[in-house]
Design an enzyme around this catalytic site. Structure first.
Site, PDB file in Angstrom:
ATOM      1  N   GLU A   1       0.844  -1.211   0.056  1.00  0.00           N
ATOM      2  CA  GLU A   1      -0.102   0.064   0.186  1.00  0.00           C
ATOM      3  C   GLU A   1       0.798   1.470   0.043  1.00  0.00           C
ATOM      4  O   GLU A   1       0.805   2.195   0.948  1.00  0.00           O
ATOM      5  CB  GLU A   1      -0.713   0.005   1.273  1.00  0.00           C
ATOM      6  CG  GLU A   1      -1.758  -1.172   1.363  1.00  0.00           C
ATOM      7  CD  GLU A   1      -2.442  -1.371   2.690  1.00  0.00           C
ATOM      8  OE1 GLU A   1      -2.068  -0.617   3.684  1.00  0.00           O
ATOM      9  OE2 GLU A   1      -3.507  -2.263   2.907  1.00  0.00           O
ATOM     10  N   PRO A   2       1.625   1.455  -1.012  1.00  0.00           N
ATOM     11  CA  PRO A   2       2.476   2.770  -1.083  1.00  0.00           C
ATOM     12  C   PRO A   2       1.598   3.923  -1.163  1.00  0.00           C
ATOM     13  O   PRO A   2       0.813   3.746  -2.033  1.00  0.00           O
ATOM     14  CB  PRO A   2       3.405   2.492  -2.362  1.00  0.00           C
ATOM     15  CG  PRO A   2       2.745   1.503  -3.069  1.00  0.00           C
ATOM     16  CD  PRO A   2       1.804   0.850  -2.173  1.00  0.00           C
ATOM     17  N   GLY A   3       1.800   4.948  -0.455  1.00  0.00           N
ATOM     18  CA  GLY A   3       1.190   6.274  -0.637  1.00  0.00           C
ATOM     19  C   GLY A   3       2.063   7.212  -1.010  1.00  0.00           C
ATOM     20  O   GLY A   3       2.101   7.722  -2.381  1.00  0.00           O
ATOM     21  N   ARG A   4       2.888   7.558  -0.079  1.00  0.00           N
ATOM     22  CA  ARG A   4       3.953   8.714  -0.261  1.00  0.00           C
ATOM     23  C   ARG A   4       4.817   8.328  -1.598  1.00  0.00           C
ATOM     24  O   ARG A   4       5.059   9.504  -2.372  1.00  0.00           O
ATOM     25  CB  ARG A   4       4.952   8.974   0.882  1.00  0.00           C
ATOM     26  CG  ARG A   4       5.716  10.057   1.334  1.00  0.00           C
ATOM     27  CD  ARG A   4       6.827   9.778   1.984  1.00  0.00           C
ATOM     28  NE  ARG A   4       6.143   9.135   3.250  1.00  0.00           N
ATOM     29  CZ  ARG A   4       5.315  10.116   4.288  1.00  0.00           C
ATOM     30  NH1 ARG A   4       5.753  11.228   4.278  1.00  0.00           N
ATOM     31  NH2 ARG A   4       4.911   9.450   5.391  1.00  0.00           N
TER      32      ARG A   4
ATOM     33  N   ARG B   1       3.467  18.617   8.157  1.00  0.00           N
ATOM     34  CA  ARG B   1       4.257  17.813   8.433  1.00  0.00           C
ATOM     35  C   ARG B   1       5.486  18.253   9.142  1.00  0.00           C
ATOM     36  O   ARG B   1       6.189  17.614   9.996  1.00  0.00           O
ATOM     37  CB  ARG B   1       4.887  17.209   7.262  1.00  0.00           C
ATOM     38  CG  ARG B   1       3.645  16.495   6.490  1.00  0.00           C
ATOM     39  CD  ARG B   1       4.347  15.485   5.416  1.00  0.00           C
ATOM     40  NE  ARG B   1       5.150  14.568   5.848  1.00  0.00           N
ATOM     41  CZ  ARG B   1       6.627  14.456   5.936  1.00  0.00           C
ATOM     42  NH1 ARG B   1       7.284  15.540   5.260  1.00  0.00           N
ATOM     43  NH2 ARG B   1       7.144  13.718   6.074  1.00  0.00           N
TER      44      ARG B   1
ATOM     45  N   TYR C   1       5.803  16.169  12.508  1.00  0.00           N
ATOM     46  CA  TYR C   1       6.848  15.164  12.757  1.00  0.00           C
ATOM     47  C   TYR C   1       8.355  15.786  12.658  1.00  0.00           C
ATOM     48  O   TYR C   1       9.117  15.130  12.523  1.00  0.00           O
ATOM     49  CB  TYR C   1       7.047  14.323  11.508  1.00  0.00           C
ATOM     50  CG  TYR C   1       5.528  13.820  10.971  1.00  0.00           C
ATOM     51  CD1 TYR C   1       4.752  12.878  11.788  1.00  0.00           C
ATOM     52  CD2 TYR C   1       5.216  13.869   9.702  1.00  0.00           C
ATOM     53  CE1 TYR C   1       3.635  12.504  11.274  1.00  0.00           C
ATOM     54  CE2 TYR C   1       3.893  13.322   9.404  1.00  0.00           C
ATOM     55  CZ  TYR C   1       3.054  12.748  10.046  1.00  0.00           C
ATOM     56  OH  TYR C   1       1.853  12.046   9.517  1.00  0.00           O
TER      57      TYR C   1
ATOM     58  N   CYS D   1      -0.950  32.131  13.132  1.00  0.00           N
ATOM     59  CA  CYS D   1      -0.456  32.699  14.538  1.00  0.00           C
ATOM     60  C   CYS D   1      -0.116  31.604  15.424  1.00  0.00           C
ATOM     61  O   CYS D   1      -0.968  31.089  16.523  1.00  0.00           O
ATOM     62  CB  CYS D   1      -1.678  33.278  15.123  1.00  0.00           C
ATOM     63  SG  CYS D   1      -2.360  34.623  14.036  1.00  0.00           S
TER      64      CYS D   1
ATOM     65  N   TYR E   1       0.394  13.972   2.027  1.00  0.00           N
ATOM     66  CA  TYR E   1       0.083  14.458   3.334  1.00  0.00           C
ATOM     67  C   TYR E   1       0.336  15.892   3.402  1.00  0.00           C
ATOM     68  O   TYR E   1       0.654  16.517   4.551  1.00  0.00           O
ATOM     69  CB  TYR E   1       0.903  13.597   4.296  1.00  0.00           C
ATOM     70  CG  TYR E   1       0.926  12.257   4.166  1.00  0.00           C
ATOM     71  CD1 TYR E   1      -0.139  11.452   4.643  1.00  0.00           C
ATOM     72  CD2 TYR E   1       1.961  11.374   3.586  1.00  0.00           C
ATOM     73  CE1 TYR E   1      -0.272  10.002   4.626  1.00  0.00           C
ATOM     74  CE2 TYR E   1       1.544   9.840   3.517  1.00  0.00           C
ATOM     75  CZ  TYR E   1       0.726   9.369   3.837  1.00  0.00           C
ATOM     76  OH  TYR E   1       0.503   8.011   3.545  1.00  0.00           O
TER      77      TYR E   1
HETATM   78  C1  LIG Z   1      -2.023   0.997   6.663  1.00  0.00           C
HETATM   79  C2  LIG Z   1      -1.643   1.881   6.002  1.00  0.00           C
HETATM   80  N1  LIG Z   1      -1.368   1.554   4.612  1.00  0.00           N
HETATM   81  C3  LIG Z   1      -0.511   2.374   3.958  1.00  0.00           C
HETATM   82  C4  LIG Z   1       0.023   3.768   4.420  1.00  0.00           C
HETATM   83  C5  LIG Z   1       0.515   4.434   3.455  1.00  0.00           C
HETATM   84  O1  LIG Z   1       2.065   4.805   3.790  1.00  0.00           O
HETATM   85  P1  LIG Z   1       3.010   5.716   2.846  1.00  0.00           P
HETATM   86  O2  LIG Z   1       2.312   6.729   2.369  1.00  0.00           O
HETATM   87  O3  LIG Z   1       4.104   6.049   3.764  1.00  0.00           O
HETATM   88  O4  LIG Z   1       3.301   4.761   1.969  1.00  0.00           O
HETATM   89  C6  LIG Z   1      -0.364   4.109   5.745  1.00  0.00           C
HETATM   90  C7  LIG Z   1       0.020   5.275   6.347  1.00  0.00           C
HETATM   91  O5  LIG Z   1      -0.357   5.744   7.159  1.00  0.00           O
HETATM   92  C8  LIG Z   1      -1.282   3.237   6.396  1.00  0.00           C
HETATM   93  O6  LIG Z   1      -1.459   3.286   7.697  1.00  0.00           O
END
Ligand SMILES: Cc1ncc(COP(=O)(O)O)c(C=O)c1O
Length: 447
Positions: A303-306, A343, A347, A374, A404
């Site tokens: 599940e890559p997002g970033r 972010r 973080y 502010c 994000y």
């Molecule tokens: C369950 C799950 N899958 C995938 C992701 C995606 O992570 P990233 O965007 O770092 O790849 C997250 C991010 O928090 C997550 O909680």
């Protein structure tokens, strides 16, 4: 101070470079010294849509999807929508062959509105409500990830046909990093600890429900993971768990979802995850673990997002003031900040910022880029180098802001959220318009 800073006359001949690896791959300076994204000058985007603005390079998003498909031809790749989800982004990633991970009814609605096949959607959420589960079931999502014991009964009551589920486990792998992003360790809120009585009970309860099909195990180790060995270790631990479930319950699990968390570089020199290396390590770990437990190789999911969208995004800001505090820092204040980039405050993330409307030739100095909100913690970039002649009206571009940022944005101080502008082949178009004061007032019902 570098030699070039000390002898500015040396500089005009040296073309400024956009550091490779943190900008969309075709970002460059044009002959007028402006940065272009998707062959559109950022000054034109700022003039047309205002600032701050999130710019998203469509070709970069698509190229990242293709790179994943190429590295993992047999895996199911869910794009984690929490990184950035708009209807267009959902369309792009599904057209490139990715499935989608959603974690709320809202994200589900965006994916469905974009025409994503519900069977290619996985529904997450730590604390899903009855309504959320119902929405997922009604839509016919392909997978639902069970995050707690109580969710099992709640989901079962919604079903009148079989539903494939994954059980989220925390494998106790510490990837280090900021505590807010270490989700694979035991002491945190997601999933159930692998090997715990609760995990065993969850398996038992799921298998007891005639309409729940325990298709897979899931884990998510954290964020910004650049060492692929952590994923290999997760595979070893989860295959052992699958073998145990087969032995104790006679149930064969056929999917293994190792979550997301693939690191990207935010600044030159930052470590990032090598996707080809990850593919090799996952392959080897699956082979070895399956052989060891005489377990049939499950379908791999991730599940890559970033890693799909971060580098495609660039945020544009207008410089509002440059303030040299005597004996302290020089603050460059811009017209955005923590509302569009949480972010840094959340973080302690670090960013680079560059002048985008003109080619910076002269000497530079160390400054802190501050937001307009502010809060003393509203800082975008600390101790970065920007031209000494930077002045109000200049345009700053902050790269690697595709993930994000829009999805974590806020309207603190009653300032509307920025638009998302897509660029491609010399054209810019609005994907999400700027939030207006009328939008904000529309929610305020009054006394
Ligand atoms: C369950 C799950 N899958 C995938 C992701 C995606 O992570 P990233 O965007 O770092 O790849 C997250 C991010 O928090 C997550 O909680």
């Amino acid at each position: 101070m570098t030699l070039l800073d000390m002898i500015p006359s040396l500089q005009p001949g040296i073309p400024p470079r956009l550091s490779p690896g943190i900008w969309p791959r075709d970002a460059r300076y044009d002959s007028e010294g402006r940065i272009t994204l998707g062959r559109v000058a950022v000054t034109d985007i700022a003039d047309r849509y205002g600032t701050p603005a999130y710019v998203l390079d469509e070709a970069e998003v698509r190229a990242r999807c293709r790179a994943y498909r190429k590295a993992f031809p047999r895996a199911r790749i869910y794009y984690a929508g929490k990184a950035l989800l708009t209807k267009a982004v959902a369309e792009w990633v599904s057209a490139e062959g990715l499935s989608i991970d959603v974690c709320s009814t809202g994200e589900l609605a965006v994916a469905l509105t974009a025409g994503v096949d519900p069977q290619r959607i996985i529904l997450h959420g730590t604390g899903k409500s009855r309504d959320e589960l119902e929405a997922g079931v009604r839509a016919g999502v392909g997978r639902i990830v069970i995050d707690s014991l109580s969710e099992i009964a709640l989901l079962s009551t919604q079903l009148n046909r079989p539903q494939a589920v994954l059980l989220r486990l925390t494998p106790g792998i510490d990837v280090h990093g900021h505590p807010a992003v270490r989700t694979g360790v035991l002491d945190q809120k997601f999933g159930l600890p692998l090997g715990s009585a609760d995990a065993a009970e969850a398996v038992r309860r799921i298998l007891e429900q005639p309409l729940l099909q325990l298709a897979g195990l899931h884990c998510h180790l954290g964020s910004q993971i650049y060492d692929p060995d952590h994923y290999g270790e997760a595979v070893r631990r989860l295959i052992a768990e699958m073998a145990w479930i087969r032995r104790d319950h006679g149930h064969l699990i056929t999917e293994l979802d190792v979550g997301g968390g693939h690191a990207v570089a935010y600044r030159p020199g930052d470590a990032e995850l090598n996707v080809a290396e990850l593919a090799d390590i996952l392959d080897d770990a699956l082979d070895a673990a399956c052989a060891r437990h005489r377990f049939p190789r499950p379908v791999l999911a991730m599940e890559p997002g970033r890693a799909i969208v971060a580098r495609a995004g660039v945020t544009l800001y207008r410089v509002m003031s440059v303030k040299q505090v005597e004996g302290a820092s020089t603050f460059v204040t811009v017209d955005g900040g923590m509302n569009d980039n949480l972010r840094v405050a959340l973080y302690g993330a670090h960013y680079e910022a560059v002048v985008a409307n003109r080619r910076p030739h002269g000497p530079q100095r160390t400054v802190t880029v501050a937001g307009r909100y502010c809060e003393a913690g509203d800082i975008l970039a600390r101790d970065i180098r920007l031209p000494v002649d930077l002045h109000p009206g200049d345009l700053l571009a902050v790269p690697c802001t595709g993930a994000y940022h829009h999805s974590l944005s806020a309207s603190y101080n009653c300032v509307g959220r920025p638009p998302v502008i897509a660029v491609r082949d010399g054209y810019a178009r609005e994907l999400v318009r700027r939030e207006t004061i009328a939008d904000l007032l529309a929610r305020d019902i009054g006394g």
